[in-house]
Write a protein that holds these residues in place. Structure first.
Motif, mmCIF file in Angstrom:
data_model
loop_
_atom_site.group_PDB
_atom_site.id
_atom_site.type_symbol
_atom_site.label_atom_id
_atom_site.label_comp_id
_atom_site.label_asym_id
_atom_site.label_seq_id
_atom_site.Cartn_x
_atom_site.Cartn_y
_atom_site.Cartn_z
ATOM 1 N N LYS B 115 6.605 -9.241 -6.037
ATOM 2 C CA LYS B 115 7.756 -8.743 -5.295
ATOM 3 C C LYS B 115 8.075 -9.542 -4.041
ATOM 4 C CE LYS B 115 7.686 -4.137 -7.071
ATOM 5 N NZ LYS B 115 7.129 -2.821 -7.021
ATOM 6 N N ARG B 116 7.038 -9.962 -3.344
ATOM 7 C CA ARG B 116 7.315 -10.650 -2.083
ATOM 8 C C ARG B 116 6.259 -11.684 -1.750
ATOM 9 N NH1 ARG B 116 5.140 -5.859 1.933
ATOM 10 N NH2 ARG B 116 3.617 -5.244 0.413
ATOM 11 N N LEU B 117 6.574 -12.435 -0.720
ATOM 12 C CA LEU B 117 5.610 -13.357 -0.155
ATOM 13 C C LEU B 117 5.315 -12.805 1.223
ATOM 14 C CD1 LEU B 117 4.116 -16.134 -0.073
ATOM 15 C CD2 LEU B 117 6.163 -17.044 0.996
ATOM 16 N N LEU B 118 4.018 -12.609 1.525
ATOM 17 C CA LEU B 118 3.717 -12.058 2.846
ATOM 18 C C LEU B 118 2.502 -12.734 3.434
ATOM 19 C CD1 LEU B 118 1.096 -9.855 2.747
ATOM 20 C CD2 LEU B 118 2.743 -8.622 1.390
ATOM 21 N N LEU B 119 2.415 -12.666 4.754
ATOM 22 C CA LEU B 119 1.256 -13.207 5.447
ATOM 23 C C LEU B 119 0.595 -12.035 6.157
ATOM 24 C CD1 LEU B 119 -0.453 -15.622 6.393
ATOM 25 C CD2 LEU B 119 1.038 -15.805 8.353
ATOM 26 N N TRP B 120 -0.646 -11.803 5.805
ATOM 27 C CA TRP B 120 -1.356 -10.625 6.315
ATOM 28 C C TRP B 120 -2.496 -11.032 7.209
ATOM 29 C CZ3 TRP B 120 -6.345 -8.489 4.823
ATOM 30 C CH2 TRP B 120 -6.573 -7.201 5.325
ATOM 31 N N ASN B 121 -2.555 -10.397 8.357
ATOM 32 C CA ASN B 121 -3.661 -10.632 9.269
ATOM 33 C C ASN B 121 -4.644 -9.479 9.173
ATOM 34 O OD1 ASN B 121 -5.214 -10.197 11.652
ATOM 35 N ND2 ASN B 121 -4.039 -11.813 12.600
ATOM 36 N N GLY B 122 -5.813 -9.779 8.652
ATOM 37 C CA GLY B 122 -6.811 -8.740 8.395
ATOM 38 C C GLY B 122 -7.409 -8.145 9.644
ATOM 39 N N GLU B 123 -7.515 -8.954 10.698
ATOM 40 C CA GLU B 123 -8.121 -8.458 11.931
ATOM 41 C C GLU B 123 -7.360 -7.246 12.449
ATOM 42 O OE1 GLU B 123 -10.793 -9.420 12.900
ATOM 43 O OE2 GLU B 123 -10.985 -11.369 11.913
ATOM 44 N N PHE B 124 -6.055 -7.340 12.334
ATOM 45 C CA PHE B 124 -5.241 -6.290 12.920
ATOM 46 C C PHE B 124 -4.466 -5.498 11.877
ATOM 47 C CE2 PHE B 124 -5.628 -9.553 16.234
ATOM 48 C CZ PHE B 124 -6.262 -8.789 17.186
ATOM 49 N N ASP B 125 -4.791 -5.719 10.617
ATOM 50 C CA ASP B 125 -4.047 -5.119 9.513
ATOM 51 C C ASP B 125 -2.547 -5.168 9.804
ATOM 52 O OD1 ASP B 125 -3.403 -3.895 7.176
ATOM 53 O OD2 ASP B 125 -3.678 -1.866 7.937
ATOM 54 N N GLU B 126 -2.088 -6.363 9.979
ATOM 55 C CA GLU B 126 -0.716 -6.535 10.397
ATOM 56 C C GLU B 126 -0.051 -7.539 9.475
ATOM 57 O OE1 GLU B 126 -0.474 -8.624 14.043
ATOM 58 O OE2 GLU B 126 1.615 -8.059 14.415
ATOM 59 N N ILE B 127 1.145 -7.186 8.985
ATOM 60 C CA ILE B 127 1.891 -8.161 8.205
ATOM 61 C C ILE B 127 2.713 -8.979 9.185
ATOM 62 C CG2 ILE B 127 3.704 -8.489 6.497
ATOM 63 C CD1 ILE B 127 2.535 -6.108 4.994
ATOM 64 N N ILE B 128 2.335 -10.237 9.310
ATOM 65 C CA ILE B 128 2.964 -11.089 10.315
ATOM 66 C C ILE B 128 4.319 -11.583 9.825
ATOM 67 C CG2 ILE B 128 2.686 -13.199 11.659
ATOM 68 C CD1 ILE B 128 -0.307 -12.974 11.195
ATOM 69 N N PHE B 129 4.402 -11.796 8.534
ATOM 70 C CA PHE B 129 5.620 -12.370 7.984
ATOM 71 C C PHE B 129 5.768 -11.885 6.559
ATOM 72 C CE2 PHE B 129 7.001 -15.643 4.978
ATOM 73 C CZ PHE B 129 8.293 -15.857 5.415
ATOM 74 N N GLN B 130 6.985 -11.550 6.139
ATOM 75 C CA GLN B 130 7.187 -11.250 4.728
ATOM 76 C C GLN B 130 8.624 -11.499 4.314
ATOM 77 O OE1 GLN B 130 6.836 -7.205 3.451
ATOM 78 N NE2 GLN B 130 7.281 -6.383 5.490
ATOM 79 N N VAL B 131 8.768 -11.834 3.054
ATOM 80 C CA VAL B 131 10.102 -12.059 2.517
ATOM 81 C C VAL B 131 10.117 -11.622 1.047
ATOM 82 C CG1 VAL B 131 9.537 -14.491 2.050
ATOM 83 C CG2 VAL B 131 11.915 -13.807 2.135
ATOM 84 N N PRO B 132 11.114 -10.808 0.648
ATOM 85 C CA PRO B 132 11.225 -10.462 -0.766
ATOM 86 C C PRO B 132 11.545 -11.736 -1.549
ATOM 87 C CG PRO B 132 12.620 -9.055 0.592
ATOM 88 C CD PRO B 132 12.143 -10.153 1.469
ATOM 89 N N LEU B 133 11.018 -11.846 -2.764
ATOM 90 C CA LEU B 133 11.204 -13.090 -3.518
ATOM 91 C C LEU B 133 12.675 -13.444 -3.707
ATOM 92 C CD1 LEU B 133 8.431 -12.928 -6.238
ATOM 93 C CD2 LEU B 133 8.402 -14.029 -4.009
ATOM 94 N N ASP B 134 13.503 -12.419 -3.944
ATOM 95 C CA ASP B 134 14.907 -12.749 -4.210
ATOM 96 C C ASP B 134 15.683 -13.126 -2.947
ATOM 97 O OD1 ASP B 134 15.012 -10.307 -3.077
ATOM 98 O OD2 ASP B 134 15.881 -9.253 -4.793
ATOM 99 N N GLU B 135 15.001 -13.113 -1.821
ATOM 100 C CA GLU B 135 15.698 -13.563 -0.613
ATOM 101 C C GLU B 135 15.355 -14.993 -0.237
ATOM 102 O OE1 GLU B 135 15.687 -11.162 2.910
ATOM 103 O OE2 GLU B 135 16.317 -9.405 1.737
ATOM 104 N N ILE B 136 14.531 -15.615 -1.059
ATOM 105 C CA ILE B 136 14.188 -17.009 -0.775
ATOM 106 C C ILE B 136 15.293 -17.896 -1.326
ATOM 107 C CG2 ILE B 136 12.500 -18.850 -1.085
ATOM 108 C CD1 ILE B 136 10.390 -16.699 -1.508
ATOM 109 N N LYS B 137 15.863 -18.700 -0.443
ATOM 110 C CA LYS B 137 16.990 -19.511 -0.863
ATOM 111 C C LYS B 137 16.549 -20.942 -1.159
ATOM 112 C CE LYS B 137 21.417 -21.058 0.922
ATOM 113 N NZ LYS B 137 22.128 -21.164 2.180
ATOM 114 N N GLY B 138 15.697 -21.459 -0.318
ATOM 115 C CA GLY B 138 15.269 -22.831 -0.531
ATOM 116 C C GLY B 138 13.920 -23.095 0.103
#
Lengths: 254, 371
Positions: B115-138
């Motif tokens: 569904k998406r691409l995300l960057l997860w920080n385990g130390e703080f259980d925080e999603i730092i960055f995420q994007v749904p796959l269909d929103e990736i343009k290039g």
């Protein structure tokens, strides 16, 4: 034997030795072995050490630390105890007996802790930031704040005071946001260099220089170089400075 | 940096540790000293950091909060996923985080799911960055200086809305391939050869294919409208005029916060106005009126080069007017506005009163000369 026993630390050796009269008030420090461990103590009365004289307390604390470190030098791994931990007798029971039954009950737990700390030391990391530089930066990029701070100069005394209050409130909020960001980033970076981190209370030191984070880090002694390198990067940033202390006996991880 | 144990400087560190810490014996057999100020209240207060926490007193609460939060979040091992979400790839990496005055490469684990691409920080259980796959343009790879001062491959991810994220992993090109493959499986395709334009503030991308920047300048402040609890605020950024749109790029969040097609601009006015509620100084404010679904809206900008922008935008508006069509007021024939005004109607011979006046004037002048 009457009285009580003042405890310095527990070590991973069952050697029975004396360290000489290096203890508090020149008492003799020696070990009492139990299985493959020993407790490092001196004989004392059942009264805890207390004084209103700061210098005296400081001296005691320094001696306590010196004893712990001497033991640490001789044995690989120790569990340090805090100042003024004194084991007393109970009714008919001698303090020594009390101690042994405590060691017996707590043996597994103590062994586990000793294993965890094997070859490791504690390091103190304190990161400070220069509130003046940070504030200036924020004033620079935040239009509202910038404008306000420029305007204050032209206002009358009374008004200027009010504006100043407003400005400080706004600035405070921005500073907190900044602090939060930096904390997370530094924490991540430092975490990568060690085994365990404890976040301690921050303290006020001197005007303008504010403690952003205060950490105790547990890592193997050789790895202190890696941590040092990472901290140097932070220390090299204009607005941050770092204090790096250690190696300490692992007081924060027992 | 070497750790040190300078005797004088570290006495406080020492007292901290020995008075407050160390192995705790949980038994009745010791003289309990925990919590009892045996060693004099003054000393303890000075040592344990209870001293009033300066005029930035709020920090104390922040400090407490952070520590509680850190404790709660520390132990999580895996990111929580959505229902039916499956992980296809997990790789260590980082994302260029830039908000406020603070920027950094923040790291964690990239999860590529169905569904998406995300960057997860385990130390703080925080999603730092995420994007749904269909929103990736290039996706573009560039070699550039990473924070380690080495040249590294950085992946620029362009989203459908034009926002750009900078990502890095140990295997950036492999990472890019995997994302592309996964998108293909899902039947999604990427723009081929997307463009990144290099600006002083670093590369930004918001241009569509074939779009060109025709005017840009120094910093321009934009009055960001009310949204949610956020009141309207002036934020710094840059205005870009392209052959298609007028865009305002928000420097800190590195995204377009305002963009309208040029042909929607109705009028451009300048007014001296207060730009802060706290003082009475006036500044030049550029108001751009534009149409969205036939509703008239206004966007306000300020900055050093407002006059220049007014000029540029007015030229555009008048150019557009010329290309607009009008109907002849007499016979109703459609013709270019420009032609109608300058030459009159070819169908019925109508001329605008102004043009009539002009020709008459000219006629009189010629008469005078001939007489």
């Amino acid at each position: 034997m009457a009285g009580a026993r003042y405890l310095y630390c527990i070590a991973d050796s069952n050697e029975k030795i004396s360290f000489g009269n290096i203890g508090l008030e020149n008492n003799e420090v020696y070990t009492i072995p139990y299985k493959d461990l020993c407790v490092v103590i001196h004989n004392c009365s059942i009264e805890p050490y207390k004084s209103e004289d700061e210098d005296k307390v400081k001296l005691w604390v320094t001696i306590h630390e010196k004893v712990v470190e001497s033991v640490w030098e001789r044995f690989d791994t120790i569990l340090p105890l805090g100042f003024d931990t004194i084991i007393i007798g109970e009714g008919e029971k001698e303090p020594e007996e009390n101690m042994k039954s405590w060691l017996k009950d707590d043996y597994e737990n103590l062994k586990k802790k000793l294993n965890k700390l094997k070859g490791k030391a504690e390091f103190g990391v304190q990161i400070f930031w220069d509130i003046k530089i940070i504030s200036e930066r924020i004033i620079d990029v935040n239009k509202e704040i910038k404008k306000m701070s420029d305007d204050i100069k032209t206002k009358s005394k009374g008004l200027a005071y009010m504006y100043k209050q407003k400005l400080e409130n706004l600035l405070k909020k921005e500073i907190e946001k900044e602090a939060d960001r930096c904390f997370k980033d530094f924490y991540e970076r430092i975490k990568r260099c060690g085994d365990e981190i404890k976040v301690e209370k921050t303290k006020k030191l001197e005007e303008g220089k504010q403690m952003l984070m205060n950490l105790s880090c547990l890592l193997s002694k050789e790895k202190s170089k890696v941590l040092g390198d990472e901290l140097e990067k932070i220390d090299n940033m204009e607005e941050f400075s770092v204090r790096f202390t250690g190696p300490w006996p692992p007081y924060s991880f027992v | 940096m070497e750790p040190n144990r300078n005797a004088h400087a570290t006495l406080v560190d020492l007292l901290d540790r020995i008075l407050d810490k160390g192995l705790v014996i949980n038994a009745d057999i010791i003289i309990s000293v925990a919590g009892i100020p045996l060693i004099g209240v003054n000393l303890r207060a000075a040592l344990a950091g209870m001293e009033t926490m300066l005029k930035y007193g709020v920090m104390q609460a922040w400090d407490e909060k952070t520590r509680i939060w850190e404790n709660e979040h520390r132990k999580k091992q895996e990111v929580s996923l959505l229902n039916g979400e499956e992980v296809n790839l997990k790789i260590y990496g980082s994302y260029y985080y830039s908000k406020g005055i603070y920027t950094a490469w923040r790291s964690g684990y990239f999860y590529l799911t169905n569904k998406r691409l995300l960057l997860w920080n385990g130390e703080f259980d925080e999603i730092i960055f995420q994007v749904p796959l269909d929103e990736i343009k290039g996706l573009i790879i560039r070699s550039e200086k990473y924070f380690t001062k080495e040249d590294k491959e950085v992946l620029y991810l362009i989203r459908q809305d034009g926002k750009v994220a900078r990502l890095h992993t140990i295997e950036t090109s492999q990472f890019k391939k995997t994302i592309e493959q996964n998108l293909k499986i899902k039947g999604l395709s990427l723009t081929e050869n997307p463009v990144l334009i290099e600006f002083k503030e670093g590369p930004i991308n918001f241009l569509t294919e074939g779009e060109k920047v025709t005017h840009r300048g120094k910093k321009v402040w934009y009055l960001v409208p009310v949204s949610g609890i956020q009141q309207e605020t002036w934020r710094p950024g840059h205005l870009y005029l392209t052959d298609k749109r007028l865009c305002w790029w928000y420097d800190f969040e590195r995204k377009l916060d305002f963009d309208i097609p040029v042909n929607r601009i109705v009028s451009v006015t300048v007014e001296m106005r207060k730009t802060s509620g706290l003082n009475s100084d006036r500044e030049k404010v550029l108001d751009i009126a534009y149409l969205v679904n036939s509703t008239r809206k206004t966007a306000s900008f300020s900055g050093e080069q407002i006059d220049e922008w007014v000029q540029v935008l007015r030229t555009i508006i008048s150019d557009q007017r010329d290309e607009e069509t009008e109907t002849c007021p007499q016979c109703g024939k459609t013709a270019l506005r420009k032609e109608l005004l300058k030459k009159g109607c070819i169908g019925c011979g109508w001329v605008s009163p102004r043009l009539k006046q002009k020709t008459e004037d000219r006629g009189q002048k010629t008469k005078k000369i001939t007489t």
